[in-house]
Design an enzyme around this catalytic site. Structure first.
Site: not given
Length: 486
Positions: A75, A129, A313
């Site tokens: 991420c 994130h 992502d």
């Protein structure tokens, strides 16, 4: 004559000013759907199981990229790469533990650049994130919902774990409460996005809508689970590729951290099928939220001058190779869905077309700055506008990704769209510790490492050259800017 020249000059200036204003007014809004853990398995991508009518509709209105790749299948680094236009190996950040601004104070980001150019910048849901990363560059940084559990058995399990002194307790890996969409967090994010569209409908905006499903836990309203028959899901092969590098796959601890997941490896067929069911339910739940936001865009008459980007992502494994989640360089983890759509008055506008051009998430930065006519800061990507205008245009020969194993080993991987070649190197010396060659002409999966096979010597030589064009063996050590986890 002098008066005529003066009138002509005034007229020309007026035309230039008018043109400039017109050009400014034509700068589009930007709406990015940034999805977490979504693999390239949707109806529009040919999935026989995923029910995604709203994303499919979006694909029918724009350009769907069939060979799009992330820069790292995890991420935080992948999202930083998208938002800066810089690869993880440029930023030197490879883990989820290091915020961008902890290391890079001066790197120009998308929200920063757009805000400097008069746009309202809006973050809803999961974009970075780390929630507060780049907080000063968002006009609106809408609070991100936390994981939500609603069923009594889930709440009891969490309470028992907490009573036993467990830290950072994770509840069950899935849940299906019979609630409205905003009973779980992506429904809340959709409501927030709709509110922001109403609030900023008269402004130029860059809005990221970060839907968090299908990321674990697979929590979605029951009606989305009911779309699928669990018994119809096939169990993927649990076989790992022959001669795969011993560190190529992760131990999928992300899933094992959830309550109720057995420690056995691989998981048995029943829990595997339940998790596959939950993943699909979350995909359809997220798809419905995309539909709600798109409907609001149309109701507010904003769609006609809004560029829409739908992206993930990174990819994801749901039992393939007997493994789960992402955290690797395999094709199914680094290939991502990408759809770009914009309504214009141009009759030649591309819609409902598929491009097989090799593109990367790192290209999104330059694409958006190009569309808006902004000066593009230093970037590792390049604008996809030529491909959006001509999806069959000749494009890049290679797309690359990385994934580290600790600080000493770096996995570097390259694809030409049909073959994937990976080298596992010493992070400092670039000594090759292992290599892999997989064929992906017709599948996201491949079950034999062909590196070193005489039959594929020419293919490997070509792919090795493509990899080394991006990761030279005589290059500098891979930068390591990650802060050690405490």
């Amino acid at each position: 004559m002098f008066k005529m020249k003066k009138l002509l000059l005034v007229f020309c200036v007026a035309i230039c000013v008018s043109s400039s204003v017109c050009s400014q007014n034509e700068k589009p809004n930007i709406l990015v759907f940034y999805i977490d853990d979504l693999r390239a398995e949707l109806g529009c991508y040919g999935s026989e199981t995923a029910i995604t009518p709203n994303i499919d509709k979006l694909a029918s209105e724009g350009v769907m990229f069939n060979k799009a790749y992330t820069q790292e299948a995890i991420c935080a680094p992948s999202r930083m790469s998208t938002l800066t236009g810089l690869r993880p190996e440029t930023l030197g950040i490879y883990s989820i533990f290091t915020p961008l601004r902890k290391i890079h104070k001066d790197v120009v980001t998308l929200p920063q650049l757009f805000k400097q150019n008069g746009y309202k910048t809006i973050s809803t849901g999961k974009v970075y994130h780390h929630f507060v990363d780049d907080k000063d560059n968002w006009t609106e940084l809408v609070k991100r919902p936390s994981n939500i559990y609603l069923k009594e058995e889930s709440l009891n399990a969490i309470h028992q774990l907490e009573a036993a002194g467990r830290n950072r307790v994770k509840g069950p890996a899935y849940e299906d409460a019979d609630v409205a969409d905003d009973g779980y967090k992506d429904g809340i994010v959709a409501n927030d996005a709709i509110k922001m569209l109403h609030q900023y409908k008269d402004d130029k905006f860059l809005m990221f809508v970060g839907f968090m499903k299908p990321h674990l836990p697979f929590n979605a309203p029951k009606k989305y689970w009911d779309l699928y028959d669990k018994s119809k899901f096939e169990i993927p092969s649990k076989d790992k590729p022959v001669d795969m590098y011993n560190l190529a796959l992760s131990k999928w601890g992300e899933l094992k951290g959830y309550h109720g997941i057995p420690k056995e490896d691989p998981l048995n067929d029943d829990i595997t099928r339940t998790l596959i069911h939950g993943y699909h339910a979350c995909v359809s739940y997220m798809d419905a939220q995309v539909g709600k936001v798109m409907q609001t865009l149309e109701e507010l008459d904003l769609k006609k001058n809004t560029m829409i980007v739908f992206m993930s992502d990174h990819g994801y494994k749901i039992g393939e190779y007997g493994a789960w989640c992402k955290h690797s360089n395999v094709e199914i983890d680094v290939r991502v869905p990408l759809i770009i759509s914009r309504e214009t008055n141009d009759k030649k506008r591309q819609s409902g077309v598929v491009s097989n051009a090799l593109v990367e998430n790192v290209d999104i930065f330059s694409t958006l700055t190009d569309i808006c006519g902004f000066e593009d800061p230093k970037s590792d990507g390049k604008s996809l506008v030529p491909v959006i205008d001509n999806p069959e245009a000749s494009w890049d020969e290679v797309a690359t990704s990385v994934f580290p194993r600790g600080k000493n080993i770096m996995g570097c991987t390259a694809t030409d769209g049909e073959w994937r070649y990976t080298e596992w190197r010493d992070s400092v010396t670039h000594e090759i510790l292992g290599s892999e060659l997989y064929e992906h002409k017709n599948s996201l999966l491949s079950f034999e490492n062909l590196s070193g096979h005489e039959k594929y010597q020419a293919v490997e030589k070509r792919m090795k050259a493509l990899l080394e064009s991006q990761f030279p063996r005589d290059g500098v050590p891979f930068p390591q800017n990650d802060i050690p986890r405490k």
